[in-house]
Design a protein around this motif. Structure first.
Motif, short mmCIF file in Angstrom:
data_model
loop_
_atom_site.label_atom_id
_atom_site.label_comp_id
_atom_site.label_asym_id
_atom_site.label_seq_id
_atom_site.Cartn_x
_atom_site.Cartn_y
_atom_site.Cartn_z
N GLY A 10 -33.41 37.79 -29.05
CA GLY A 10 -32.61 38.97 -28.76
C GLY A 10 -32.30 39.77 -30.01
O GLY A 10 -32.30 41.01 -29.99
N HIS A 11 -32.05 39.06 -31.11
CA HIS A 11 -31.78 39.75 -32.38
C HIS A 11 -32.98 40.58 -32.80
O HIS A 11 -32.83 41.73 -33.24
CB HIS A 11 -31.44 38.72 -33.45
CG HIS A 11 -31.39 39.28 -34.84
ND1 HIS A 11 -30.41 40.17 -35.23
CD2 HIS A 11 -32.20 39.10 -35.91
CE1 HIS A 11 -30.61 40.50 -36.50
NE2 HIS A 11 -31.69 39.87 -36.93
N GLU B 222 -35.30 41.89 -30.92
CA GLU B 222 -35.43 43.05 -30.02
C GLU B 222 -34.42 44.13 -30.38
O GLU B 222 -34.74 45.32 -30.42
CB GLU B 222 -35.25 42.59 -28.56
CG GLU B 222 -36.37 41.68 -28.07
CD GLU B 222 -36.01 40.96 -26.78
OE1 GLU B 222 -34.91 41.23 -26.25
OE2 GLU B 222 -36.83 40.14 -26.31
N ARG B 223 -33.17 43.70 -30.64
CA ARG B 223 -32.14 44.68 -31.00
C ARG B 223 -32.44 45.35 -32.34
O ARG B 223 -32.24 46.56 -32.51
CB ARG B 223 -30.77 43.99 -31.05
CG ARG B 223 -30.23 43.56 -29.68
CD ARG B 223 -28.79 43.10 -29.77
NE ARG B 223 -28.65 41.92 -30.63
CZ ARG B 223 -28.77 40.68 -30.20
NH1 ARG B 223 -29.06 40.44 -28.91
NH2 ARG B 223 -28.61 39.65 -31.01
N LEU B 224 -32.93 44.56 -33.29
CA LEU B 224 -33.23 45.11 -34.62
C LEU B 224 -34.37 46.11 -34.55
O LEU B 224 -34.32 47.17 -35.18
CB LEU B 224 -33.56 43.97 -35.59
CG LEU B 224 -33.70 44.35 -37.07
CD1 LEU B 224 -32.48 45.12 -37.56
CD2 LEU B 224 -33.93 43.10 -37.91
N ALA C 71 -35.12 47.93 -31.98
CA ALA C 71 -34.59 49.12 -31.30
C ALA C 71 -33.77 49.96 -32.28
O ALA C 71 -33.87 51.20 -32.28
CB ALA C 71 -33.73 48.70 -30.11
N ARG C 72 -32.96 49.30 -33.10
CA ARG C 72 -32.17 50.04 -34.08
C ARG C 72 -33.06 50.74 -35.10
O ARG C 72 -32.80 51.87 -35.51
CB ARG C 72 -31.21 49.08 -34.80
CG ARG C 72 -30.03 48.62 -33.93
CD ARG C 72 -29.21 47.56 -34.64
NE ARG C 72 -28.82 48.00 -35.96
CZ ARG C 72 -28.68 47.21 -37.02
NH1 ARG C 72 -28.93 45.91 -36.90
NH2 ARG C 72 -28.29 47.70 -38.18
N GLU D 117 -32.32 43.84 -43.56
CA GLU D 117 -32.77 43.98 -42.18
C GLU D 117 -34.17 44.59 -42.11
O GLU D 117 -34.99 44.21 -41.26
CB GLU D 117 -31.78 44.81 -41.37
CG GLU D 117 -30.48 44.05 -41.10
CD GLU D 117 -29.58 44.76 -40.10
OE1 GLU D 117 -28.85 44.05 -39.39
OE2 GLU D 117 -29.62 46.01 -40.02
#
Length: 233
Positions: A17-18, A20-22, A24-25, A37
């Motif tokens: 999940g991390h 995927e979120r990273l 997207a950001r 990051e």
């Protein structure tokens, strides 16, 4: 065995999940991501099934920043626990791509109007080099950059430079002007007495042949020095 990588009801590893979120950001606002990051995103490709945040932070802490990580020598990178040959290759590919982009911004362009891009390119190429390197930018009559060549590589604090060889190469390329560039691995771009004397000798050798020395740039870790701005040319 799970190896401690699940920890989620759906059975996915905790870092999925991390990631995927990273991603997207990054796609939304890449410029706001901190160095570690962005480095995580790079490491995803080489380490598909592991939490890479600790390694990214270790690398940033060890070398000081993303640009320093990308510029680090392979043998130094491999000293960091968790770094493999594939990671070193990935980092070197990205560094080379970045340098080619920076070089494309200045090659075959009028140097004076692209001065900041030229400084950015020199900094990207040389600022984090652990040994002293001397390069020459050759310009035509319209101050267009026609060649960029590394002439010499030296030690951590000295590079032998021969004025006659510099001028000989300028004549071979039919160059009308030169910009000298070298780095100080210490990080302090203040010109040394030897730098000043070498620059004077090159200028005196080139001038009778109609070749102008525009500037001599000394590249440090986070700043540079210009002989012309300092009144040394």
């Amino acid at each position: 065995m799970s190896g401690g990588t699940t920890g989620k009801p759906d059975g996915k590893p905790h870092y999925a999940g991390h990631r995927e979120r990273l991603r997207a950001r990054f796609l939304t606002a890449p410029d706001v991501l901190p160095d570690y990051e962005l480095l995580e995103l790079i490491l995803f490709r080489s380490i598909p099934r592991r939490d890479v945040k600790p390694l990214a932070k270790d690398l940033i802490a060890r070398f000081g920043g993303l640009s320093e990580v990308l510029s680090a020598a392979p043998e130094r990178l491999l000293e960091v626990s968790g770094v493999s040959d594939s990671i070193v290759t990935e980092l070197r590919i990205l560094r080379e791509a970045g340098l080619r982009m920076a070089r494309a911004a200045v090659i075959e362009k009028e140097v004076i109007s692209s001065w900041q891009e030229l400084l950015d390119y020199c900094s990207a190429s040389m600022a984090h080099n652990p040994i002293e390197q001397f390069r020459i930018l050759f310009l035509d009559r319209k101050n267009v950059l026609i060649a960029d060549e590394v002439q010499q590589k030296g030690t951590v604090d000295h590079t032998p430079v021969y004025p006659r060889e510099v001028v000989k190469r300028a004549l071979e390329l039919n160059a009308s002007a030169l910009i000298l560039v070298h780095n100080h691995p210490s990080g302090d771009p203040t010109p040394s007495g030897a730098d000043i004397e070498m620059t004077r000798r090159i200028a005196e050798t080139a001038k009778p042949l109609g070749i102008e020395l525009h500037d001599h740039l000394v590249v440090g870790k986070n700043r540079h020095a210009s002989f012309r701005s300092l009144g040394l040319i």
